[in-house]
Motif scaffolding. Structure first.
Motif, PDB file in Angstrom:
ATOM      1  N   ALA A 117       0.836  -1.211   0.000  1.00 23.07           N
ATOM      2  CA  ALA A 117       0.000   0.000   0.000  1.00 23.07           C
ATOM      3  C   ALA A 117       0.866   1.255   0.000  1.00 23.07           C
ATOM      4  CB  ALA A 117      -0.935  -0.016   1.205  1.00 23.07           C
ATOM      5  N   ASP A 118       1.912   1.267   0.824  1.00 22.69           N
ATOM      6  CA  ASP A 118       2.824   2.416   0.854  1.00 22.69           C
ATOM      7  C   ASP A 118       3.591   2.542  -0.455  1.00 22.69           C
ATOM      8  OD1 ASP A 118       2.070   3.091   3.438  1.00 22.69           O
ATOM      9  OD2 ASP A 118       3.632   1.841   4.350  1.00 22.69           O
ATOM     10  N   GLU A 131       1.405   4.112  -3.021  1.00 22.99           N
ATOM     11  CA  GLU A 131       1.295   5.547  -2.754  1.00 22.99           C
ATOM     12  C   GLU A 131       2.552   6.289  -3.202  1.00 22.99           C
ATOM     13  OE1 GLU A 131       0.432   8.548   1.041  1.00 22.99           O
ATOM     14  OE2 GLU A 131       0.083   6.399   1.214  1.00 22.99           O
ATOM     15  N   TRP A 180      -2.857  -5.950  -3.282  1.00 18.21           N
ATOM     16  CA  TRP A 180      -3.114  -4.515  -3.460  1.00 18.21           C
ATOM     17  C   TRP A 180      -2.734  -4.040  -4.852  1.00 18.21           C
ATOM     18  CZ3 TRP A 180      -6.528  -3.093  -0.354  1.00 18.21           C
ATOM     19  CH2 TRP A 180      -6.510  -3.385   1.005  1.00 18.21           C
ATOM     20  N   ARG A 207      -5.191  -2.546  -8.774  1.00 19.71           N
ATOM     21  CA  ARG A 207      -4.907  -1.399  -9.655  1.00 19.71           C
ATOM     22  C   ARG A 207      -4.570  -1.804 -11.088  1.00 19.71           C
ATOM     23  NH1 ARG A 207      -3.685   3.255  -6.637  1.00 19.71           N
ATOM     24  NH2 ARG A 207      -4.456   2.989  -4.517  1.00 19.71           N
TER      25      ARG A 207
END
Length: 409
Positions: free
Chosen positions: A164-165, A168, A355, A359
């Protein structure tokens, strides 16, 4: 351990470049052992990051460390290939270790107390590094038609996962497909396991505090019998949930920690419980927090205990996209033949690779790491976990074939 038991390429396989030279093969085994000896926990992988970065720079590449200070990305491709019209194919590795002791008796045993690479992340890291070095040489020779991104991700073992990081931080910018592999001690070296659709499960964390007025064990009717209330939560919450979701969703609460009380004749005022919550499909995962909250409150209230619930979102299932799974299948067949690909089941393990697949399309393969003929049963997250290092060459050549066969190029 066998280092070359699976090296034979099928006679009818297409002649693809991107195989692993013997000298690099030996170097990668040494690299894996060095990483194995120095495991680092999530978001603390500074030594591992530095070692990867140094080797990529030695190959003339330009790796970029992620903003967190651990993990990195590195793009490889022919001159002028980095454009929106030609998306990157990403190869992902996770680089963190686990907080458990290494119990093996080998020269490359962990040198750090209560730290081990017991999930194969050292192998994943080495495979993506090796693939990058081979692909960089193909690019220099003008034989790489598409751009590739190497992604070395920190903190996979830390919920909700370092992915997730990393997202980002922009690691998926320009990426059109992402591939990964995970060591599987049930699959023989030289083979991979594949499936289309869910290949892992969702995994969340549950922390519960139960409270009530304590008292003497001679007079439980004047207290909240918190130990009994705790026992009822442990046994009845999973049973209640099993009747509130479709059984095919596989929603399961498994307790890992229970603490309450200090004396045999004192009913305690406080208890703590921790568990994982796992399920097989996305609809059940999305409903799970509300369902678990309701079940815990219902059982606790029945026994006059006050509950405080901390439901920590983890990761959804890894859902392999069909064309990406087929690309991995074609790549393995090209390298080793059709016999080297086997169907695999959906596991109840969690993986934050999921994750990325929220996307962009992608897929994960299970990389066989069990020596052919070895009947020893090993599992991930165990102190004696180890691999047949011949799997490193298999993984490198799988990824390089996938890059060369990707029709998105």
């Amino acid at each position: 351990m066998s280092l070359d038991a699976t090296d034979a390429t099928p006679a009818d396989a297409p002649a693809l470049p991107g195989t692993l030279p013997d000298e690099l093969r030996a170097e990668l085994i040494a690299f894996r052992r060095d990483v194995h000896m120095h495991p680092e926990l999530g978001n603390c992988e500074f030594r591992t990051t530095a070692a990867i970065k140094a080797r990529l720079e030695q190959a003339g590449l330009e790796p970029r460390v992620l903003p967190s200070g651990t993990g990195l990305i590195c793009d490889i491709g022919p001159r002028g290939s980095f454009s929106p019209e030609l998306p990157l194919l990403a190869l992902r590795a996770d680089i963190d270790g686990l907080p458990i002791p290494d119990t093996k008796t080998v020269d490359y045993r962990s040198t750090i107390a209560d730290r081990a690479h017991a999930c194969g992340h050292d192998v994943h890291t080495t495979v993506v590094l090796g693939a990058g070095l081979v692909l960089a040489e193909l690019a220099r020779e003008g034989r790489l038609a598409r751009p590739v991104r190497l992604l070395f991700q920190p903190a996979e073992e830390v919920l909700p996962g370092g992915a997730a990081d990393a997202i980002e931080a922009g690691v998926l910018d320009g990426v059109g497909r992402i591939l990964a592999l995970h060591c599987d001690p049930k699959v023989e070296v030289g083979r991979i396991g594949l499936r289309v659709g869910p290949i892992t499960s969702a995994c969340d964390r549950l922390e519960i505090s139960l409270n009530g007025p304590g008292g003497h064990t001679a007079r439980p009717h004047l207290t909240t019998d918190l130990v009994t209330a705790t026992a009822k939560v442990i046994t009845e919450v999973p049973a209640l949930l099993a009747r509130r979701v479709d059984a095919r969703s596989g929603l399961a609460v498994t307790w890992g920690r229970v603490e309450s009380g200090h004396a045999c004749n004192v009913i305690p005022q406080h208890a703590e419980l921790s568990a994982t919550v796992r399920c097989l499909d996305l609809p059940a995962w999305r409903e799970a927090p509300d369902l678990v909250h309701a079940a815990v409150d219902e059982i606790a209230t029945l026994h006059r205990a006050k509950s405080e619930i901390n439901y920590i979102r983890g990761v959804p299932p890894v859902v392999n996209e069909a064309s990406s799974a087929e690309l991995l299948r074609d790549a393995m067949i090209a390298r080793r033949g059709a016999h080297a690909v086997e169907d695999t089941e959906q596991s109840l393990g969690g993986e934050d690779f999921s994750w990325y697949l929220e996307r962009v399309p992608g897929a994960m393969a299970r990389l066989g790491v069990r020596t052919v003929g070895d009947t020893t049963r090993r599992d991930l997250h165990a102190g004696d976990f180890d691999v047949d290092e011949g799997a490193i060459a298999v993984g490198v050549e799988l990824f390089t074939a996938a890059v060369l066969l990707d029709r998105n190029a």
